[in-house]
Design an enzyme around this catalytic site. Structure first.
Site, mmCIF file in Angstrom:
data_model
loop_
_atom_site.group_PDB
_atom_site.id
_atom_site.type_symbol
_atom_site.label_atom_id
_atom_site.label_comp_id
_atom_site.label_asym_id
_atom_site.label_seq_id
_atom_site.Cartn_x
_atom_site.Cartn_y
_atom_site.Cartn_z
ATOM 1 N N ARG A 92 39.547 44.456 35.557
ATOM 2 C CA ARG A 92 38.286 43.942 36.095
ATOM 3 C C ARG A 92 38.361 44.071 37.613
ATOM 4 O O ARG A 92 38.882 43.196 38.296
ATOM 5 C CB ARG A 92 38.080 42.483 35.685
ATOM 6 C CG ARG A 92 36.764 41.869 36.178
ATOM 7 C CD ARG A 92 36.703 40.380 35.802
ATOM 8 N NE ARG A 92 35.423 39.793 36.136
ATOM 9 C CZ ARG A 92 35.113 39.280 37.326
ATOM 10 N NH1 ARG A 92 36.011 39.280 38.302
ATOM 11 N NH2 ARG A 92 33.922 38.756 37.547
ATOM 12 N N SER A 147 31.740 37.682 26.388
ATOM 13 C CA SER A 147 31.789 36.354 27.016
ATOM 14 C C SER A 147 30.720 35.446 26.429
ATOM 15 O O SER A 147 29.642 35.904 26.033
ATOM 16 C CB SER A 147 31.564 36.479 28.529
ATOM 17 O OG SER A 147 32.574 37.256 29.125
ATOM 18 N N LYS A 199 33.631 33.824 39.528
ATOM 19 C CA LYS A 199 32.228 33.870 39.115
ATOM 20 C C LYS A 199 31.520 32.659 39.688
ATOM 21 O O LYS A 199 31.724 31.533 39.236
ATOM 22 C CB LYS A 199 32.103 33.886 37.584
ATOM 23 C CG LYS A 199 32.530 35.202 36.948
ATOM 24 C CD LYS A 199 32.127 35.254 35.488
ATOM 25 C CE LYS A 199 32.447 36.620 34.880
ATOM 26 N NZ LYS A 199 32.008 36.715 33.468
#
Length: 220
Positions: free
Chosen positions: A47, A116, A145
């Site tokens: 990621r 998710s 996030k």
């Protein structure tokens, strides 16, 4: 490489998600990831939001080969196209990615699909979309996030109990709070900074794996 349903469940124990921003001078992401895999990471996701497409694909290809040597599942965050191009074991996507797109059909039946979720409804939607596992959070808050919602352990337990596929907890998990997840029904923990920001990522992986086992299996 095809992983069985049981292998995927077991691989949730210590799910490492890369973050190259923590690399020290002279380190490579592949080098740090190998240290982490040797010391206990059971799953790896790349990621890297700040890498452009070509650099991301090159890095992902290196990590895919590395994970293959350790027989650890490797998935790409968000990009189905790159995941397929490099032959990754699968892809991890968000709720917005499955609206209007059949990701399972795009990657085929043998690839791993992670999705998710933050609510029971989203978890069931993910399962219906063909997910092999669900990443649920943020359980303790997270800096990666900004809009992540914090979940109570009770809500995490409710989400885990609403689906038949494994749930992995994510969001602000570290050595000091892992055991608070005991009894939540999760199959393991997904971590970023708890490993990649550690002074010794390999040692951090070893310690987190043992803590995850105690949390999931109830060992004292």
């Amino acid at each position: 490489m095809k992983f069985t349903e049981n292998e995927i469940r077991n691989a949730m124990l210590l799910y490492a998600i890369t973050d190259r921003s923590w690399l020290k001078e002279g380190e490579s992401l592949a080098g740090v990831c190998e240290n982490v895999l040797k010391n206990g990471a059971t799953f790896l996701q790349i990621r890297e939001k700040d890498l452009d497409g070509d650099a991301f694909e090159k890095e992902a290809g290196e990590l895919k080969e590395l994970c293959g040597r350790y027989h650890v599942p490797f998935v790409v965050n968000d990009s189905v196209e790159i995941a397929m191009d490099i032959g990754a074991d699968g892809v991890h996507v968000g709720q917005s990615d499955i609206r209007g797109r059949d990701i399972r059909a795009m990657i085929g039946p043998d690839k791993i699909l992670g999705i998710s979720a933050g609510t029971v409804e989203e978890a069931r939607t993910a399962e219906n979309a063909g997910a092999d596992y669900i990443g649920v959070g943020a359980v303790f808050g997270t800096s990666t996030k900004k809009d992540a919602r914090n979940l109570t352990i009770e809500k995490l337990q409710e989400i885990s109990g609403s689906v038949s596929i494994p749930v992995v907890a994510i969001g602000g998990i570290n050595r000091g709070n892992v055991k608070e997840l005991k009894g939540s029904g999760v199959y393991g923990i997904a971590v970023i900074s708890a490993i990649f920001a550690a002074e010794d990522p390999g040692q951090a992986a070893r310690e987190l794996l043992e803590l995850s086992k105690e949390t999931v299996y109830g060992n004292e």
